[in-house]
Structures are given as C-alpha cells and as structure tokens.
Design a protein around this motif. Structure first.
Motif, mmCIF file in Angstrom:
data_model
loop_
_atom_site.group_PDB
_atom_site.id
_atom_site.type_symbol
_atom_site.label_atom_id
_atom_site.label_comp_id
_atom_site.label_asym_id
_atom_site.label_seq_id
_atom_site.Cartn_x
_atom_site.Cartn_y
_atom_site.Cartn_z
ATOM 1 N N GLN A 119 0.824 -1.214 0.000
ATOM 2 C CA GLN A 119 0.000 0.000 0.000
ATOM 3 C C GLN A 119 0.854 1.259 0.000
ATOM 4 O O GLN A 119 0.580 2.229 0.706
ATOM 5 C CB GLN A 119 -0.990 -0.022 1.166
ATOM 6 N N MET A 120 1.892 1.233 -0.831
ATOM 7 C CA MET A 120 2.795 2.384 -0.938
ATOM 8 C C MET A 120 2.348 3.281 -2.087
ATOM 9 O O MET A 120 2.310 2.838 -3.239
ATOM 10 C CB MET A 120 4.233 1.916 -1.194
ATOM 11 N N PRO A 121 1.993 4.531 -1.833
ATOM 12 C CA PRO A 121 1.639 5.437 -2.937
ATOM 13 C C PRO A 121 2.852 5.699 -3.816
ATOM 14 O O PRO A 121 3.969 5.840 -3.317
ATOM 15 C CB PRO A 121 1.183 6.707 -2.215
ATOM 16 N N GLU A 122 2.633 5.745 -5.130
ATOM 17 C CA GLU A 122 3.776 5.972 -6.011
ATOM 18 C C GLU A 122 4.357 7.370 -5.848
ATOM 19 O O GLU A 122 5.514 7.601 -6.168
ATOM 20 C CB GLU A 122 3.412 5.702 -7.475
ATOM 21 N N ASP A 123 3.552 8.297 -5.357
ATOM 22 C CA ASP A 123 4.109 9.581 -4.940
ATOM 23 C C ASP A 123 3.470 9.982 -3.625
ATOM 24 O O ASP A 123 2.358 9.559 -3.297
ATOM 25 C CB ASP A 123 3.923 10.660 -6.005
ATOM 26 N N ILE A 124 4.194 10.777 -2.845
ATOM 27 C CA ILE A 124 3.751 11.192 -1.522
ATOM 28 C C ILE A 124 3.369 12.659 -1.610
ATOM 29 O O ILE A 124 4.220 13.544 -1.602
ATOM 30 C CB ILE A 124 4.862 10.969 -0.479
ATOM 31 N N LEU A 125 2.074 12.908 -1.816
ATOM 32 C CA LEU A 125 1.555 14.266 -1.965
ATOM 33 C C LEU A 125 2.333 15.052 -3.012
ATOM 34 O O LEU A 125 2.714 16.203 -2.812
ATOM 35 C CB LEU A 125 1.572 14.993 -0.613
ATOM 36 N N PRO B 51 10.472 7.267 -2.853
ATOM 37 C CA PRO B 51 11.726 6.581 -3.176
ATOM 38 C C PRO B 51 11.559 5.084 -3.360
ATOM 39 O O PRO B 51 12.258 4.479 -4.188
ATOM 40 C CB PRO B 51 12.635 6.915 -1.987
ATOM 41 N N PHE B 52 10.619 4.462 -2.653
ATOM 42 C CA PHE B 52 10.441 3.015 -2.764
ATOM 43 C C PHE B 52 9.858 2.607 -4.117
ATOM 44 O O PHE B 52 10.009 1.458 -4.529
ATOM 45 C CB PHE B 52 9.560 2.504 -1.628
ATOM 46 N N ALA B 53 9.220 3.532 -4.801
ATOM 47 C CA ALA B 53 8.655 3.211 -6.115
ATOM 48 C C ALA B 53 9.738 2.919 -7.135
ATOM 49 O O ALA B 53 9.471 2.269 -8.156
ATOM 50 C CB ALA B 53 7.772 4.360 -6.594
ATOM 51 N N SER B 54 10.949 3.386 -6.886
ATOM 52 C CA SER B 54 12.041 3.184 -7.847
ATOM 53 C C SER B 54 12.795 1.881 -7.631
ATOM 54 O O SER B 54 13.666 1.523 -8.430
ATOM 55 C CB SER B 54 13.029 4.355 -7.740
ATOM 56 N N LEU B 55 12.472 1.142 -6.577
ATOM 57 C CA LEU B 55 13.218 -0.082 -6.272
ATOM 58 C C LEU B 55 12.783 -1.231 -7.172
ATOM 59 O O LEU B 55 11.603 -1.381 -7.480
ATOM 60 C CB LEU B 55 13.006 -0.476 -4.814
ATOM 61 N N PRO B 56 13.733 -2.072 -7.600
ATOM 62 C CA PRO B 56 13.364 -3.264 -8.379
ATOM 63 C C PRO B 56 12.402 -4.142 -7.582
ATOM 64 O O PRO B 56 12.580 -4.343 -6.381
ATOM 65 C CB PRO B 56 14.719 -3.972 -8.579
ATOM 66 N N GLY B 57 11.382 -4.625 -8.248
ATOM 67 C CA GLY B 57 10.411 -5.492 -7.593
ATOM 68 C C GLY B 57 9.176 -4.785 -7.105
ATOM 69 O O GLY B 57 8.190 -5.439 -6.751
ATOM 70 N N THR C 228 -1.842 5.287 -7.948
ATOM 71 C CA THR C 228 -1.429 3.882 -7.933
ATOM 72 C C THR C 228 -0.701 3.569 -6.630
ATOM 73 O O THR C 228 0.154 4.332 -6.176
ATOM 74 C CB THR C 228 -0.502 3.583 -9.121
ATOM 75 N N LEU C 229 -1.048 2.421 -6.035
ATOM 76 C CA LEU C 229 -0.364 1.936 -4.849
ATOM 77 C C LEU C 229 0.495 0.733 -5.226
ATOM 78 O O LEU C 229 0.119 -0.066 -6.083
ATOM 79 C CB LEU C 229 -1.367 1.544 -3.761
ATOM 80 N N ARG D 147 5.754 -3.292 -7.469
ATOM 81 C CA ARG D 147 4.738 -3.544 -8.484
ATOM 82 C C ARG D 147 3.400 -2.939 -8.074
ATOM 83 O O ARG D 147 3.070 -2.895 -6.896
ATOM 84 C CB ARG D 147 4.544 -5.055 -8.683
ATOM 85 N N PRO D 148 2.595 -2.494 -9.049
ATOM 86 C CA PRO D 148 1.251 -1.991 -8.711
ATOM 87 C C PRO D 148 0.430 -3.074 -8.025
ATOM 88 O O PRO D 148 0.443 -4.239 -8.424
ATOM 89 C CB PRO D 148 0.660 -1.629 -10.080
ATOM 90 N N SER D 149 -0.276 -2.689 -6.967
ATOM 91 C CA SER D 149 -1.076 -3.651 -6.214
ATOM 92 C C SER D 149 -2.494 -3.175 -5.959
ATOM 93 O O SER D 149 -3.389 -3.987 -5.728
ATOM 94 C CB SER D 149 -0.412 -3.953 -4.872
ATOM 95 N N ASP D 150 -2.720 -1.866 -5.995
ATOM 96 C CA ASP D 150 -4.051 -1.334 -5.707
ATOM 97 C C ASP D 150 -4.085 0.110 -6.180
ATOM 98 O O ASP D 150 -3.100 0.622 -6.728
ATOM 99 C CB ASP D 150 -4.354 -1.418 -4.212
ATOM 100 N N VAL D 151 -5.201 0.769 -5.947
ATOM 101 C CA VAL D 151 -5.321 2.187 -6.293
ATOM 102 C C VAL D 151 -6.034 2.906 -5.149
ATOM 103 O O VAL D 151 -6.690 2.284 -4.310
ATOM 104 C CB VAL D 151 -6.094 2.418 -7.611
#
Length: 399
Positions: free
Chosen positions: A149-155, A160-166, A347-348, A168-172
């Motif tokens: 449940q990590m947002p691809e951007d924070i407000l 930073p975690f969106a750039s890590l290998p592995g 995207t989460l 993947r989109p999981s929810d919205v």
C-alpha cells in the motif's frame, strides 16, 4: 540471513552505519519514546500523509502493534544535520519467520516514508537504491521484507520506494480535488447521482430534521466513535463474516486515537441524524488541508433505502469545502461508489522480498497458493475443493 538471528538490541539510536553514496548518514531507533522528539521535529520539514504522523503510528504500536509483538525500527536518514527521510519500519516474528514491514498495519491506508521535498536532488546522482542497500544492511536480520500500500508519490513528491526493483502496482486510491464552493462540487457530479441524492435527502427531511453534526467534545467524540463502530461491525459481518472491532486492540486504536490532543492530523468524527436519531457515522482525519475518509457505518433496515451513507458522504464533502480544505481523500480502493465522487487516481505499490532461504520458501508457497486460486476460478471442481478445504460452503449452481 537466518530466521534465528538474535533480536535487535534495545536501541541503535545514534549509530551511523557506514559510508556510502553522498554524505547521508543513518540512525535507527527501536522505540517510539526514543524517536518521539526527532520524529516530531522531522514532521515539520518532511512531506508525509496523516498516516505517518507520530500520533498515528505511536497509537498503532501501543494497541494493534502489541498483537504482533512488533519492534519499531525507525530509520532516520540525514545529510549533515538535515533530515532527508524518516522510514517507520518494524520487525515482527510469527511461526519462526521474521518480517520487516512498515508500522501501521491494517488501519493504515498509505504506507510510506516521510521525505524531503528535494530528496532526489540531495541524494543525486546515486539515488535511493544504494542508500536502501545500506539501510537493509543496518537493520536486524529478517527472512522477509513486506512493504504494501505504498503510494507511487507522496503528496506530489516521488516515493523513493517506487524506484526499487520489484515494486509492483497492487491497488489504487481515489480522491477528490475540491472546488472553491459547494455549488461547483454538486454541479460536477453525474446528473442522476446529484438528483437522486437531493431526492433522498428530501425524503429523509419528511421523516425529521436532517443534521450533520461534527463531534466537538470528548463525550461527543466517544459517542460518534461508538456509533460508527457499531454500524461498521454489522457491515463487516455481512461482507466478510469477521468483525475486527471485536478485537480489543482494534477498537482501542480508534478510541485512543480519537482522544489524542486536537491539532493538525486530528481525528474528525461526525454523525448524520434524522429526527434526532443517528443513522450514519464517519471517522476520519484532517491533515494539512486534506480530509481522509476512513471509516463509515450506516443503519440498516428501513434506513437502507434512503442511502444514508451516501447522504453523509455528500455532507462530509460539503463541510470540507466550507472548511477550505484542498482534497477529500477517499483512500485505498476503487469501489464504484468512490468513483462517483473522485476526480483523481493514485497507484499503490507493493514490494515483497525474501531475505533468507526460509523467506524464499514462504514466498514460493504463497505464489503456488495464488496460482491455485487463479486456476480454481476457472475450474469448477477445483474451486469447490478449495472452498471445502477452507471450511466454506460449496457454491450453488448460480455461483
């Protein structure tokens, strides 16, 4: 890394972990009390959602965190004396498998670090990946890393975690960028939704005065939380067969969070009354110009046909506009009713990594179960077998 590695020491606070790209240093705190002063100071300069405030996660650790016996691992990344990131992690062990995850668990819709708006410039040219490698090496050993449940951007700031290998989109998640006034909001709704909402509100007014009341005192807050929890419990049982509010720690989180000192990031609870009777209730948070819509419950029986939940959402949005908030955040999930209100989509992401041979076995078993479930959806006899093994009733011919 091994599952039987010793637990972390009482505190790693103040320990800098090695040289690396740029001048960033790492400190790790293993208790919320030790981290409090640093955390509250970091909140003033770092970008974050309501779910990364000290109040939210300290309340979670002292309630729901006790169910999983989690040890906080709060990572502070600094450049010189300036904070760049605060990453609220924790380590828990279940059935011999140690897992590192974000603090906050099931009640936290967005899991993320607190970040400097210019973190990319300050970590350039190396970026986040080398720093994350250093952080993993500094953390106590574990078998699994589970970040969800990590947002691809924070407000608006890249996560930073969106750039890590592995990752993947999981929810919205859905939200509504609020207009300047309530009239513009209602004009922007689908015409049939707006007209049906007006019609049902008129029908409610024929029964009694319709009132949206925000809790202003501790007594009103307790009553509103109880009204929400009672109605939400019924809905949980109807849809999942399980009521998380029956767990003392789950209910305690909402009760304790509701009694925290008001301020930015404070709980807002409210009820919808018709003729003095509570027919719906909501529990959410207001933080930095954003209203977080989180828990709603409504009365059943005769009230169901009046769509009292929808009437309350309409009232919540109108109140947020009148309070000059910027965003009404409907948070995780793209349920159809949320789409009726939303005009923005986020995207989460999820990141699951094995950190030991035992972790690899766990993830392989989960992948096999997922593949079986997907196949079962397409093969009727296998679907029936899976349901029977899970102790659930077989499907009828109608599905």
């Amino acid at each position: 890394m091994t599952a039987d590695h010793p637990a972390p020491p009482a505190s790693l606070e103040g320990v800098s972990r090695g040289a690396g790209p740029g001048s960033a240093s790492i400190r790790i705190f293993t208790s919320m009390d030790e981290a409090e002063a640093m955390w509250r100071a970091a909140e003033r300069s770092l970008i974050h959602t309501a779910f990364q405030t000290y109040e939210w996660l300290a309340t979670w650790v002292e309630t729901l965190g006790t169910e999983v016996a989690i040890t906080p691992l709060i990572v502070l990344v600094e450049e010189g004396e300036r904070p760049v990131m605060l990453i609220p992690l924790g380590r828990a062990k279940r059935r011999g498998i140690a897992t590192i995850t974000f603090l906050g668990g099931e009640v936290t819709d967005y899991h993320a670090p607190l970040v400097a708006a210019d973190w990319q410039d300050r970590l350039a040219p190396a970026g986040f990946a080398p720093l994350w490698t250093r952080i993993l090496a500094a953390l106590p050993r574990a078998d699994l890393l589970r970040l969800g449940q990590m947002p691809e951007d924070i407000l608006g700031v890249p996560n930073p975690f969106a750039s890590l290998p592995g990752a993947r989109p999981s929810d919205v998640a859905l939200s509504l960028r609020l207009p300047a006034n309530v009239e513009d909001f209602r004009r922007g709704l689908r015409s049939n939704l707006a007209s049906d909402t007006r019609r049902k509100r008129r029908r409610l007014a024929e029964i009694g005065a319709v009132e949206h009341a925000v809790a202003r005192t501790p007594e009103e807050m307790s009553a509103a939380v109880a009204a929400m929890a009672d109605r939400k419990s019924r809905r949980f049982l109807e849809t999942t067969g399980k009521d998380p509010f029956a767990r003392p720690a789950f209910r305690a989180f909402y009760d304790r969070m509701s009694q925290r000192v008001p301020g930015d990031g404070a709980v807002q609870a409210s009820v919808l009354r018709v003729g003095g009777e509570v027919v719906a209730a909501h529990w959410g948070v207001v933080h930095r110009g954003r209203f977080y819509y989180l828990m709603i419950g409504w009365s059943a029986g005769e009230w169901f046909r009046y769509s009292v939940g929808r009437i309350l959402i309409d009232a919540l949005i109108a109140a947020a506009i009148e309070d000059r908030l910027e965003v009404f955040d409907l948070t995780i999930g793209d349920e159809a009713y949320k789409s009726d209100w939303a005009n923005e989509r986020l995207t989460l992401l999820a990141l699951n990594l094995a950190l030991s041979p035992a972790g690899r076995v766990v993830l392989a078993a989960e992948a096999a179960r997922h593949a079986l479930r997907e196949r079962a959806k397409r093969v009727q006899w296998l679907r029936a077998l899976v349901r029977r093994l899970a102790g659930r009733k077989p499907l009828t011919d109608g599905g």
